[in-house]
Write a protein that holds these residues in place. Structure first.
Motif, short mmCIF file in Angstrom:
data_model
loop_
_atom_site.label_atom_id
_atom_site.label_comp_id
_atom_site.label_asym_id
_atom_site.label_seq_id
_atom_site.Cartn_x
_atom_site.Cartn_y
_atom_site.Cartn_z
N VAL A 191 1.26 25.84 -73.42
CA VAL A 191 1.99 25.83 -72.38
C VAL A 191 1.13 25.78 -71.10
O VAL A 191 1.20 24.78 -70.13
N GLN A 195 1.01 22.44 -68.58
CA GLN A 195 0.95 22.44 -67.15
C GLN A 195 -0.04 21.91 -66.21
O GLN A 195 0.17 21.50 -65.08
N TYR A 210 7.44 23.57 -76.38
CA TYR A 210 8.44 24.63 -75.69
C TYR A 210 9.42 25.24 -76.99
O TYR A 210 9.59 26.27 -76.69
N LEU A 233 9.32 26.14 -65.97
CA LEU A 233 8.98 24.79 -66.88
C LEU A 233 10.24 23.86 -66.83
O LEU A 233 10.02 22.39 -66.74
#
Length: 534
Positions: A191, A195, A210, A233
């Motif tokens: 994750v 990003q 996710y 997110l």
């Protein structure tokens, strides 16, 4: 993947429910592939995984989601044969050595217990060591056909898509091995890497990551700890126009809220969140299921019935657990609406034992027997508590009483309140007064057509009118027509066309616009010349 997802808000009865909808197609694809007569060796599994990298690279070049989805499905079809050694070999051969993903994945996978043949790692290391020599001796002779054979040399790449593909593969392996702590650590690393990169070719891989990110924390009963991360997110996906990620994160947030019975927050999120066009039938099924649960708790039974019915109908045939869960809630909602579900729902293949408690409840509501209802509710209390259905079961008691009163009013033209209390099994010295209150409320709500004569202490039923003189048939036809129209509209939306199907029409339309613009300019020029003449 239906076997791997256990609902956080339940016990063993809740395993493989909602997430079965998301991956039923993966099972189907895995079953449709050619199954070898002998078990595949680790080298063969590694070769099949290597063959998916050209698909990932082609998806980056062509920006086609279906190509990336094809690579992901092929990888998930091999998940039962994945081992730590195979995944480590894939990481060494395909992920650049200077990337953080390379060291992170190797460190995590090294902690997984495995009985893998070490020849896989040795062959990968030998291929990596021989790569400079092979490249120098055969410069310009490398194949660019887009497929990777068993003996072909694979060069490591720094593409973020290949890194995320490796992260996804490692996550699947760790979750299947029940290494939830390592899976959480791997998911956090994936994750954080997502990003840092804003590429639309990562949308599909990011949505899958996710999902496993939430699943890993659900396995450790730590869903509340990632709620703020999922919200952040979701906001990032909205700003980046990542529609696939938005769709996945919205469902994950709804699931997160429902796991802790936060129905008000879930309803606010559902009403205010911008839901993009559906990209996945599985995500649509999940969304309908969650919305149906929310509306059922908030007394919106009609909307809940429609959502749950659509979710059950749209679910893949392989997602048995999901269809069972949808059927459970659908049966409860129909009972709360005063309807009696058909018997064939409870005897569907693979659902008989799972729906047995709800069949007993339906039978109690149908005959209007409070003793039978209480016995069924007590006997299967653990199942209802695991499914977060206790509140609905409590509400259902009033429907049992209403059904019993309706049967009594149809059977007797005149009956005393004491006999009604006896038939309803109302306890205590105030049973007659309670029966009077119950009958009065049922008359006021329109459940029965009768009057209460308090002096004589009895209930007098009225003669029933003809149903076809009311608006009930019109309402029934309206419901059926609305469903057919909705089904037609969804079928039209689901139709797909090649990108160049209307290219000729678009060119003709553009030429027509140019001709009209030229005619307008000519007419304006003539008008201006006419004004000058005056």
């Amino acid at each position: 993947m239906a076997r791997e997802v256990a609902m956080a808000d339940g016990g063993d009865e809740r395993k493989a429910t909602v997430e079965g909808a998301g991956d039923g197609r993966d099972k189907k694809d895995a079953g449709q592939g050619s199954t070898p007569q002998t078990p595949q060796t680790p080298q063969q599994v590694l070769a099949e995984l290597q063959a998916q990298r050209p698909l990932v690279e082609r998806a980056v070049v062509t920006r086609e989601v279906r190509v990336m989805a094809r690579a992901v499905r092929a990888m998930l079809a091999l998940r039962r044969r994945l081992t730590s050694g195979v995944v480590q070999a894939f990481v060494r051969a395909n992920v650049h050595g200077e990337a953080d993903a390379h060291s992170t994945l190797l460190a995590l996978l090294a902690q997984v217990d495995t009985d893998v043949d070490m020849d896989v790692g040795a062959s990968a290391d030998s291929a990596a060591a021989a790569e400079p020599t092979a490249a120098a001796s055969s410069a310009g002779a490398s194949s660019s056909s887009g497929t990777a054979g068993v003996g072909s040399v694979v060069r490591a790449t720094s593409l973020p898509e290949v890194e995320m593909f490796a992260y996804l593969m490692a996550l699947v392996l760790l979750i299947d091995r029940r290494a939830t702590a390592l899976a959480c650590e791997c998911a956090w690393a994936a994750v954080r890497r997502l990003q840092q990169v804003n590429r639309r070719t990562l949308d599909l891989l990011g949505a899958r990551i996710y999902f496993y990110f939430s699943l890993a924390h659900e396995r450790t009963n730590a869903l509340a700890s990632i709620r703020s991360t999922l919200l952040a997110l979701s906001q990032t996906a909205t700003l980046r126009h990542d529609e696939i990620g938005q769709e996945m994160l919205l469902n994950l947030l709804l699931r997160n809220y429902l796991a802790y019975n936060l129905y008000d927050q879930a309803d606010k999120l559902r009403s205010k969140a911008l839901r993009p066009d559906t990209h996945s039938n599985q995500q649509l099924c999940r969304h309908l299921y969650y919305v149906g649960r929310i509306q059922a708790v908030q007394l919106e039974y009609s909307g809940a019935k429609d959502c749950l019915q659509q979710a059950a109908r749209k679910a893949p045939a392989a997602a048995l657990g999901f269809r069972i869960e949808c059927t459970r809630w659908h049966v409860l909602v129909r009972l709360l609406l005063g309807e009696i579900p058909e018997r064939h729902l409870f005897v569907a293949p693979g659902m008989r034992s799972a729906l047995r408690p709800f069949f007993e409840l339906t039978n109690a509501v149908r005959v209007g027997d409070l003793h039978l209802f209480q016995a069924a509710a007590t006997r299967h209390a653990a199942v209802f508590a695991a499914g977060h259905m206790h509140n609905l079961i409590v509400r259902l008691r009033h429907n049992v009483i209403r059904t019993a009163l309706r049967r009594i009013s149809l059977a007797y033209s005149r009956i005393s309140l004491a006999d009604i209390a006896l038939k309803l099994h109302l306890p205590g010295p105030t049973a007659v007064a309670d029966a009077e209150c119950i009958v009065t409320k049922a008359i006021r709500d329109g459940g029965i057509e009768a009057v209460v004569e308090r002096r004589q202490g009895c209930m007098v039923s009225k003669e029933g009118g003809d149903t076809y003189t009311t608006l009930d048939p019109q309402a029934a036809f309206h419901t059926r027509i609305a469903y057919c129209l909705n089904l037609h509209n969804e079928a039209v939306k689901a139709m797909q066309f090649p990108p160049t199907a209307r290219k000729g029409e678009a060119d003709a339309e553009e030429k027509r616009r140019e001709r009209q613009l030229a005619e307008q300019e000519l007419a304006q020029h003539i008008a201006e010349e006419g004004d000058d003449d005056f």
